[in-house]
Design an enzyme around this catalytic site. Structure first.
Site, short mmCIF file in Angstrom:
data_model
loop_
_atom_site.label_atom_id
_atom_site.label_comp_id
_atom_site.label_asym_id
_atom_site.label_seq_id
_atom_site.Cartn_x
_atom_site.Cartn_y
_atom_site.Cartn_z
NE ARG A 141 3.18 42.13 -117.27
CZ ARG A 141 3.90 41.21 -117.91
NH1 ARG A 141 3.59 39.95 -117.82
NH2 ARG A 141 4.95 41.57 -118.63
CG HIS A 158 -22.55 55.08 -101.50
ND1 HIS A 158 -22.55 54.95 -102.87
CD2 HIS A 158 -23.08 53.93 -101.01
CE1 HIS A 158 -23.04 53.77 -103.19
NE2 HIS A 158 -23.37 53.13 -102.08
CG ASP A 174 -6.67 23.48 -129.54
OD1 ASP A 174 -5.61 23.55 -130.20
OD2 ASP A 174 -6.82 24.04 -128.44
CG ASP A 189 -19.34 53.40 -103.77
OD1 ASP A 189 -19.27 54.64 -103.88
OD2 ASP A 189 -20.05 52.70 -104.50
CD GLU A 213 4.25 39.75 -121.79
OE1 GLU A 213 4.86 40.59 -122.47
OE2 GLU A 213 4.82 38.96 -121.02
NE ARG A 239 9.65 40.81 -122.73
CZ ARG A 239 8.45 40.39 -122.35
NH1 ARG A 239 7.40 40.67 -123.11
NH2 ARG A 239 8.27 39.71 -121.23
#
EC number: 2.1.2.13
Length: 662
Positions: free
Chosen positions: A620, A106, A349, A142, A436, A462
């Site tokens: 997750r 680098h 909304d 890096d 998800e 689900r």
């Protein structure tokens, strides 16, 4: 025994690295490079030519991380991989192909100046020293342990080209000394100090714009950082572009306005501090290379004339349409954009309780309505605005099993209509995908471009939210191949004030932390679904919104056509750990006495909590390399701080509810 290497190389230093490997006795099984871009000034040596002359197998694939190339590289059985100024990130599977490790050279003294164009950036920033670093490659760009470094002094008259020459020599010397030791396995590694890390993105020609309000020294550094063979620093003289190739700093500016011509022989311009003599430059992209004095004559400049830098007049604000503006992300994002001062926010909304504080802002325009009903308003505002964010969605797990068809109708069908309006009117869409979509992926870190998206069987309803979002991601991607400008962002468990309402938690339609806080507020046992062992990476909303604002800003168009995880991998915790930290802070909170005693933890089965059709995910965790690279973004807020301010918000909400009912 000879060490076998596969090399990824481009540019002069790519050639330097290949020569150094050969001189050190390495066998080069193959070299991967890039085809030259005809739009780029290729002033540097050719890796392709060198390999042809040396009889080395050469390849230039579009995606070196593709499974076909991965398999070919595995078959070569390399001991080492080396990257010398290769321009694409090598993925984890590719790095694992080397039996003894993968190493990168680098062009800076890491951990400073990670990222793109370090030789240009150090000059822009007025540094007096840089260097080259040989480090082990890890998945983060890096960021791996350092094996060797060599410093390079930056002289006041250095340009990017002269500095590159110094770096090339330093690279040759460093590799000459290091490669034999690496082959012997006696080169020690030192971890990088993350507290000293800095990261810089790619530069474009537009970054060369001269702002005369800045000190002359800073403008001089910009000129030498982008002078030939780069596009050059520039300003405007009337309608003409003036490119500056060489300059020098002169003390004083005679108290004149920045950009004023102080003299024409030499051509001297007043700056915010001191002044700049323009020694050489040219008129426009196709003009002749001329001395400053002749440029002044040809441009019709006289003493007292003004050169223009960045536009100083009022500019139209970018119009951002946020659908679901009263939601968690929508209201926080609106506040951030309005505070920035460059945006006009239009929102719709079905409620407005979370945005009451914003309604007085003259640049905030709100209409109460339903995207499924107000189609004419919706189409008109997509046409009118510049950036569209369709944030309307059902995103609470219990609804995935309780109302799967409603989830599909809103999250997919209604949002598809908005996407098609964006296609129709050529508008940029920033679409909220979701963590998800990764489903039950087994990767330790979920990568936007490489991780598989794995969901359960059809009878596990689900997953309807996950696949609705994934399908829309794929539709948007396909439209992108036909010209739609888009960015997909994937939030990972954002938390903070105004996340939900306690009333939503009472009917089970809220996020996990709101449910936990409701139990504390009402003195009921905290229910841990399947024991609460599931792990998530929780992200402070302020960190998340900052990343999203940078996506909307989209500097240099770098986010176009990209997918970006926005999460904090350092804030991983199980739901049980989340509950325990909440309890600790709840017991210490000044309002604690206003609420009932803690009723304990209670483990419940997911079926009894969510109903039939639920299936959970053990972990997750996001890879955030895209966010770091594209946005120069790093989450900074620790989980306990986020929990604290979220808890505080909901405790005050609970007291307000109590007062309203009294």
């Amino acid at each position: 025994m000879t060490s076998k290497a596969v090399v990824f190389a481009y540019h002069d230093i790519g050639c330097t690295g290949i020569e150094a490997l050969l001189n050190a006795g390495y066998e080069i099984a193959a070299v991967f490079t890039h085809a030259d871009d005809p739009r780029e000034n290729t002033f540097y040596a050719s890796v392709a030519r060198l390999c042809a002359e040396r009889g080395i197998a050469l390849h230039a694939p579009e995606d070196v991380n593709h499974p076909l190339w991965l398999e070919r590289i595995r078959q070569l059985r390399p001991d080492f991989l080396f990257s010398f100024y290769y321009r694409r990130l090598l993925g984890a599977e590719l790095l694992a192909c080397a039996a003894r490790g993968a190493y990168n050279l680098h062009g800076s003294l890491l951990p400073r100046y990670r990222g793109r164009a370090p030789a240009n950036w150090v000059l822009v920033n007025g540094e007096t020293q840089t260097g080259v670093t040989l480090h082990r490659m890890v998945e983060r760009a890096d960021a791996g342990p350092i094996l060797a470094q060599q410093a390079v002094a930056i002289d006041p008259e250095d340009t990017a080209l002269s500095l590159h020459g110094k770096l090339r020599k330093a690279a040759g010397a460093l590799l000459r000394d290091s490669l034999p030791l690496l082959a012997l396995g006696v080169l020690p590694e030192v971890e990088q100090d993350e507290s000293q890390a800095s990261h810089f993105g790619r530069r474009t020609a537009a970054d060369g714009l001269l702002d005369w309000h800045r000190p002359a020294r800073q403008l001089y550094d910009l000129v030498r950082a982008v002078t030939q063979p780069y596009p050059g620093a520039f300003c405007q003289v009337g309608e003409q572009k003036l490119i500056v190739w060489s300059a020098e700093v002169v003390a004083g500016n005679h108290g004149r306005e920045p950009g004023s011509v102080l003299s024409c022989d030499p051509l001297r311009i007043a700056c915010g501090e001191d002044s700049l003599v323009l020694r050489f430059g040219q008129r426009g992209e196709r003009g002749l290379y001329l001395a400053g004095t002749q440029l002044a004559t040809e441009l019709g400049l006289v003493e007292g004339a003004r050169l223009r830098g960045p536009a100083s007049g009022p500019q139209r604000r970018t119009r951002v349409l946020i659908l679901g503006v009263n939601g968690f992300i929508g209201n926080h994002l609106s506040e951030r954009l309005l505070r920035d001062g460059r945006y006009e926010v239009h929102g719709m909304d079905i409620g407005s309780d979370a945005i009451e504080r914003l309604k007085a802002d003259p640049h905030f325009h709100f209409v109460e309505g339903d995207i499924g009903i107000h189609s004419e308003w919706l189409e008109y505002h997509v046409k009118k605005c510049d950036v569209i964010l369709p944030l309307v969605a059902i995103a609470t797990p219990i609804e995935y099993t309780r109302n799967p068809l409603r989830v599909f109708e809103l999250d997919f069908e209604e949002n598809l209509r908005i996407v098609r309006y964006c296609v129709k009117y050529g508008k940029r869409v920033v679409f909220p995908s979701t963590s998800e979509v990764y489903g039950m992926c087994q990767d330790p870190d979920f990568d936007e471009d490489r991780s598989n998206l794995v969901v359960g069987p059809i009878n596990k309803q689900r997953w309807i939210y996950s696949v609705s979002k994934q399908l829309l991601d794929r539709v948007i991607w396909a439209y992108g191949q036909q010209g739609l400008r888009f960015t997909l962002f994937r939030p990972f468990n954002w938390m903070g004030p105004r996340l939900d309402r306690l009333e939503s938690a009472r009917i089970g339609s809220s996020r996990a932390i709101t449910q936990l806080i409701l139990h504390l507020v009402e003195g009921t046992p905290i229910r841990l679904v399947d024991g609460g062992a599931q792990k998530r990476c929780f992200t402070d909303v302020d960190d998340g919104i900052e990343a999203l604002a940078r996506i909307i800003d989209n500097r240099d168009g770098r986010c176009d056509g990209q997918i970006v995880n926005i999460g904090n991998p350092d804030n991983e915790a199980s739901i049980r750990q989340l509950g325990e930290e909440l309890l600790r802070q709840f017991e210490a909170h000044p309002l604690r006495a206003q609420f009932p005693p803690f009723a304990g933890f209670r483990e419940v089965e997911s079926r009894s909590f969510y109903g039939d059709g639920y299936q959970d995910v053990a972990h997750r965790k996001p890879s955030i390399e895209n966010a770091r690279r594209l946005l120069d973004w790093q989450p900074a807020i620790e989980l306990r701080e986020t929990i604290g301010k979220t808890l505080d918000f909901f405790l005050h909400e609970a007291l307000r509810e109590r007062e309203a009912q009294a």
